[in-house]
Scaffold this motif. Sequence first.
Motif, PDB file in Angstrom:
ATOM      1  N   LYS A 121       0.927  -1.310   0.322  1.00  0.00           N
ATOM      2  CA  LYS A 121       0.301  -0.193  -0.195  1.00  0.00           C
ATOM      3  C   LYS A 121       0.833   1.393  -0.042  1.00  0.00           C
ATOM      4  CE  LYS A 121      -4.063  -1.308   2.360  1.00  0.00           C
ATOM      5  NZ  LYS A 121      -4.638  -1.631   3.982  1.00  0.00           N
ATOM      6  N   ARG A 122       1.463   1.467   0.631  1.00  0.00           N
ATOM      7  CA  ARG A 122       2.496   2.296   0.657  1.00  0.00           C
ATOM      8  C   ARG A 122       3.552   3.028  -0.641  1.00  0.00           C
ATOM      9  NH1 ARG A 122       1.937   3.926   5.540  1.00  0.00           N
ATOM     10  NH2 ARG A 122       1.801   2.962   7.884  1.00  0.00           N
ATOM     11  N   ARG A 123       3.737   1.599  -1.181  1.00  0.00           N
ATOM     12  CA  ARG A 123       4.474   1.608  -2.473  1.00  0.00           C
ATOM     13  C   ARG A 123       3.507   2.034  -3.642  1.00  0.00           C
ATOM     14  NH1 ARG A 123       6.913  -3.401  -2.445  1.00  0.00           N
ATOM     15  NH2 ARG A 123       8.508  -3.976  -1.129  1.00  0.00           N
ATOM     16  N   THR A 124       1.861   1.485  -3.067  1.00  0.00           N
ATOM     17  CA  THR A 124       1.359   2.115  -4.178  1.00  0.00           C
ATOM     18  C   THR A 124       0.801   3.423  -3.997  1.00  0.00           C
ATOM     19  OG1 THR A 124      -0.043  -0.160  -4.364  1.00  0.00           O
ATOM     20  CG2 THR A 124      -1.263   2.154  -4.659  1.00  0.00           C
ATOM     21  N   LEU A 125       0.879   3.473  -2.956  1.00  0.00           N
ATOM     22  CA  LEU A 125       0.801   5.228  -2.512  1.00  0.00           C
ATOM     23  C   LEU A 125       2.243   6.508  -3.075  1.00  0.00           C
ATOM     24  CD1 LEU A 125      -0.795   7.653  -1.153  1.00  0.00           C
ATOM     25  CD2 LEU A 125      -0.002   6.794   1.210  1.00  0.00           C
ATOM     26  N   ARG A 126       3.130   5.833  -2.139  1.00  0.00           N
ATOM     27  CA  ARG A 126       4.357   6.684  -3.234  1.00  0.00           C
ATOM     28  C   ARG A 126       4.300   6.676  -4.485  1.00  0.00           C
ATOM     29  NH1 ARG A 126       9.710   3.166  -1.121  1.00  0.00           N
ATOM     30  NH2 ARG A 126       8.791   3.339  -3.558  1.00  0.00           N
ATOM     31  N   ARG A 177       4.433  10.816  -6.727  1.00  0.00           N
ATOM     32  CA  ARG A 177       5.531  11.004  -7.973  1.00  0.00           C
ATOM     33  C   ARG A 177       5.006  11.425  -8.620  1.00  0.00           C
ATOM     34  NH1 ARG A 177       9.726   5.917  -7.080  1.00  0.00           N
ATOM     35  NH2 ARG A 177      10.639   6.718  -4.808  1.00  0.00           N
ATOM     36  N   ARG A 178       2.933  10.498  -9.304  1.00  0.00           N
ATOM     37  CA  ARG A 178       3.047  10.758 -10.822  1.00  0.00           C
ATOM     38  C   ARG A 178       2.274  12.543 -10.392  1.00  0.00           C
ATOM     39  NH1 ARG A 178      -0.160   5.624 -11.361  1.00  0.00           N
ATOM     40  NH2 ARG A 178       1.893   4.455 -12.182  1.00  0.00           N
ATOM     41  N   HIS A 179       1.522  12.919  -9.363  1.00  0.00           N
ATOM     42  CA  HIS A 179       0.648  13.892  -8.633  1.00  0.00           C
ATOM     43  C   HIS A 179       1.295  14.750  -7.348  1.00  0.00           C
ATOM     44  CE1 HIS A 179      -1.660  12.087 -11.650  1.00  0.00           C
ATOM     45  NE2 HIS A 179      -2.480  10.977 -11.405  1.00  0.00           N
ATOM     46  N   PRO A 180       2.044  15.057  -7.575  1.00  0.00           N
ATOM     47  CA  PRO A 180       3.122  15.409  -7.054  1.00  0.00           C
ATOM     48  C   PRO A 180       2.257  16.784  -5.696  1.00  0.00           C
ATOM     49  CG  PRO A 180       4.313  16.489  -8.441  1.00  0.00           C
ATOM     50  CD  PRO A 180       3.323  15.988  -9.272  1.00  0.00           C
TER      51      PRO A 180
END
Length: 179
Positions: free
Chosen positions: A148-153, A157-160
């Motif tokens: 979940k944290r990787r997905t959130l990160r 990165r895509r939408h800062p």
Amino acid sequence: MSTLTAAAPGRRDGAALAQLVGEALAHAQGHADTKDTAEIKAITDAMVRLLIGAPLHSDGKLPVVSLATEAGQRRNKLTHTHTGLSDLFYALVKARTPVPDALPDSAQARAAKQQQDLARVRAERDDLRGQAQLLARIVHVLEIENSKRRTLRTKLRRHPGRVPPLGVDARVRSGAADG
């Protein structure tokens, strides 16, 4: 005619008894030249060789199969035709096998200690299995959280510009839970 001693039979006593019984059976047949008499003689001679520990044609073990092999006969001759001889052979084998005495106190104490050790080791094993299962569940939960944290990160990165508060589900942020 020889008399058998009342003591525990040894190798020679069993062999002598087998030979005596074989001769008696052969004479009971009535005809010294019949096929059964020859079979009985071969089987009793084989019994004697096996019981004294001097086999000529077999492995020297003491089942009926080895007796038949030693006598040069098929097994069914002992199990179907000459059942009395196979019963005699088993009785002689059983009689020559020494009966174990009761275990000495030291052996009983050692056996009791080994039983206790075995119970302790089994309890430790069961405890370790439980701990391993618990750790496996913890690792699984941590892997889910890490995913979940990787997905959130990746989303960040895509939408800062859009940073959701931690612990808030995406459905709550988008208003899907309001309606």
